[in-house]
Design a protein around this motif. Structure first.
Motif, PDB file in Angstrom:
ATOM      1  N   ASP A  43       9.836   7.404  -3.230  1.00 20.88           N
ATOM      2  CA  ASP A  43       8.920   6.337  -2.823  1.00 20.88           C
ATOM      3  C   ASP A  43       8.165   6.693  -1.551  1.00 20.88           C
ATOM      4  N   ARG A  73       5.271   8.536  -2.749  1.00 21.76           N
ATOM      5  CA  ARG A  73       4.246   7.647  -3.312  1.00 21.76           C
ATOM      6  C   ARG A  73       3.455   6.963  -2.213  1.00 21.76           C
ATOM      7  N   LYS A 109       2.713   2.099  -7.849  1.00 19.58           N
ATOM      8  CA  LYS A 109       3.889   1.349  -7.413  1.00 19.58           C
ATOM      9  C   LYS A 109       3.615   0.617  -6.103  1.00 19.58           C
ATOM     10  N   TRP A 126       1.304   1.702 -12.259  1.00 20.09           N
ATOM     11  CA  TRP A 126       2.708   2.124 -12.077  1.00 20.09           C
ATOM     12  C   TRP A 126       3.371   2.245 -13.433  1.00 20.09           C
TER      13      TRP A 126
END
Length: 208
Positions: free
Chosen positions: A85, A88, A117, A206
């Motif tokens: 994450d 991302r 996301k 996402w």
């Protein structure tokens, strides 16, 4: 755990958004940041200072909460999901520019604000708060260890620390306000999963 047949559609309609490690990183970071903000208010706002008293204790709690603030993120690096994450959050694309343009036009349609996301606003907030935390830590250390730096450095550090603290308080208030307006996003941070309908609407790029 035994599941009823009726539970299957409900479970299928939910998707995993955050791992347990990620949720604990967020909770501990939020707790430490909250302690920093509250103790800072008690140190700088006379009305709060009078209510709490014990200034020396408040100073020590503020200092240690600030020193510990980076630790949840550093510990979270052991989690593969957390590292993914972070990648991302640091990855920008053309859809992020489109998201910003829609915000400037006040176009609130989900189709006008494409997001993976994390949307561009969340990426911006994450980058800003990470940088601000590092600056606060650095200036706070200069203020704490007064014998290691010249007076001009300490004076400059105090100026930056105080004004950046005010800015962080305002930004955090906006962050909390937006979270209060999105119950499903809060549920994702609390339980780790969100509804597929919400994910498709708010983060349709996402692919969980």
């Amino acid at each position: 755990m035994n599941l009823r047949v009726d539970d299957a559609p409900a479970l299928a309609s939910r998707v995993r958004r955050f791992s347990r490690a990620e949720r604990w990183v967020h909770r501990l970071t939020a707790l430490l940041m909250g302690v920093c903000v509250v103790t800072a208010a008690c140190l700088y706002v006379p009305q709060f200072a009078e209510l709490v008293g014990r200034r020396e204790l408040v100073v020590r709690v503020h200092e240690w909460a600030g020193l510990l603030l980076p630790l949840p993120v550093l510990a979270g690096l052991a989690s593969r999901a957390f590292r993914a994450d972070l990648g991302r959050l640091n990855r920008w694309g053309p859809h992020d520019h489109k998201w910003f343009r829609a915000v400037l036009r006040r176009d609130s349609r989900p189709s006008a604000r494409p997001a993976g996301k994390f949307n561009a606003g969340q990426k911006t907030y994450a980058a800003w708060i990470a940088g601000a935390t590092l600056v606060m830590l650095g200036t706070g250390l200069l203020m704490w260890f007064t014998h290691l730096t010249p007076l001009m450095w300490r004076t400059s550090a105090t100026f930056v620390h105080d004004w950046l603290a005010l800015t962080i308080g305002i930004v955090l208030a906006g962050h909390i306000g937006m979270a209060l307006g999105d119950p499903e996003a809060r549920r994702g941070l609390r339980t780790g999963s969100v509804s597929r309908e919400w994910a498709d609407r708010e983060h349709h790029l996402w692919r969980p």
